[in-house]
Design a protein around this motif. Structure first.
Motif, short mmCIF file in Angstrom:
data_model
loop_
_atom_site.label_atom_id
_atom_site.label_comp_id
_atom_site.label_asym_id
_atom_site.label_seq_id
_atom_site.Cartn_x
_atom_site.Cartn_y
_atom_site.Cartn_z
N SER A 156 47.92 61.66 41.96
CA SER A 156 49.51 61.60 41.59
C SER A 156 49.98 62.72 42.60
N LYS A 157 49.45 63.76 42.85
CA LYS A 157 49.88 64.87 43.90
C LYS A 157 49.83 64.02 45.18
N GLY A 158 48.70 63.74 45.51
CA GLY A 158 48.97 63.03 46.86
C GLY A 158 49.92 62.03 47.21
N LEU A 159 50.05 61.09 46.27
CA LEU A 159 50.95 60.02 46.33
C LEU A 159 52.42 60.77 46.30
N ARG A 160 52.56 61.63 45.61
CA ARG A 160 53.96 62.21 45.58
C ARG A 160 54.22 63.04 46.85
N LEU A 161 53.32 63.47 47.41
CA LEU A 161 53.68 64.25 48.93
C LEU A 161 54.00 63.04 49.92
N VAL A 162 53.36 61.82 49.70
CA VAL A 162 53.59 60.89 50.78
C VAL A 162 54.89 60.30 50.31
N ILE A 163 55.20 60.14 49.22
CA ILE A 163 56.50 59.69 48.85
C ILE A 163 57.52 60.51 49.27
N ASP A 164 57.37 61.83 49.14
CA ASP A 164 58.38 62.70 49.66
C ASP A 164 58.66 62.86 50.97
N GLY A 165 57.73 62.29 51.92
CA GLY A 165 57.91 62.38 53.21
C GLY A 165 57.31 63.43 53.85
N ILE A 166 56.51 64.27 52.91
CA ILE A 166 55.86 65.62 53.82
C ILE A 166 55.23 65.19 55.08
N ASP A 167 55.37 66.40 55.98
CA ASP A 167 54.85 65.93 57.36
C ASP A 167 53.17 65.66 57.03
N PRO A 168 52.36 64.93 57.67
CA PRO A 168 51.12 64.60 57.43
C PRO A 168 50.04 65.77 57.47
N ILE A 169 50.37 66.69 58.68
CA ILE A 169 49.48 67.73 58.77
C ILE A 169 49.72 68.62 57.56
N ARG A 170 51.02 68.97 57.30
CA ARG A 170 51.20 69.89 56.13
C ARG A 170 50.79 69.28 54.84
N LEU A 171 50.95 67.76 54.75
CA LEU A 171 50.19 67.28 53.45
C LEU A 171 48.84 67.26 53.35
#
Length: 246
Positions: A109-124
């Protein structure tokens, strides 16, 4: 149910009991409440002394994993990851929200939320890797209480033996009390060494294996979320999955 652990525990008990009977011994001679209290309570106290209470509680709760392992969802995660990558590629990151809401795994859930929020891939990737490191540290610290118990119990068993011999020396003039003291002395050593090598250390090693498997699963997911956030094609995601499976 992990039948290997169940069978192993049965074999341990069977081997000790059968060996005692084959030697012509009496099973009741292995039952010494005083020795049991010295070794078990002493080991418990030593482990608590070196551990934080929350860590100790977590380690005790993990004990159920020995006979009932947490489900290994790696294969399902691989199939789900391919679906996520296809959906994200075709419909955009926001389309992953339904998978995030449907997941019962907090890490997914956390990983998908970070992807959905458009977090920079490296930061993610950094955020998820820190999450994995904290999880691994907490879980391994909890599992170490069984390592510690395996280290302390033989020594405490020797202390029990010394206490039993002291009791013998104090009652040399009363032969009726000598047998009990000698029994405590020898049985305390058996309890200490036996519990360490037949229970505590095997439990610790089993828990470490389970934790390692879960960490590997999370590392795979972290890599997949990073790839999806980069906008990689499903084929690239599949290649990453293949790398982890190998």
């Amino acid at each position: 149910m992990d039948w290997a652990s169940v069978i192993g525990l049965i074999l341990v008990i069977f081997g000790i009991v059968t060996g005692q009977l084959m030697e012509g011994g009496n099973l009741s001679s292995l039952v010494q409440p005083a020795a049991f209290v010295i070794v078990v309570v002493g080991t418990l106290g030593a482990v608590l002394l070196q551990s934080r209470l929350n860590t100790f509680k977590r380690g005790v709760r993990m004990l159920r994993w020995v006979v009932s392992e947490p489900p290994d969802t790696s294969k399902k995660n691989v199939a789900d990851a391919l679906i996520w990558s296809v959906v994200a590629r075709r419909e955009g990151f926001l389309s992953l929200e339904r998978y995030m809401n449907a997941s019962s795994d907090p890490f997914i859930s956390k990983g998908l939320r970070l992807v959905i929020d458009g977090i920079d891939p490296i930061r993610l990737k950094d955020i998820l890797d820190v999450d994995i490191s904290l999880y691994e540290m907490e879980q391994r610290q909890a599992a170490k209480i069984w390592d510690a118990a395996g280290g302390y119990s033989p020594t405490i068993g020797i202390l029990g033996a010394v206490l039993g011999l002291i009791h013998v020396m104090e009652n040399l003039s009363d032969p009726s009390k000598l047998g009990g003291g000698i029994a405590v002395a020898f049985v305390a050593t058996i309890y200490g060494v036996g519990m360490a090598n037949l229970l505590f250390l095997p439990i610790s090693n089993k828990l470490k294996e389970i934790i390692g498997r879960e960490v590997t699963r999370r590392e795979m997911l972290s890599d997949i979320f990073y790839s999806i956030a980069l906008g990689d094609s499903p084929r690239v995601v599949e290649e990453r999955l293949t790398h982890h499976r190998n």
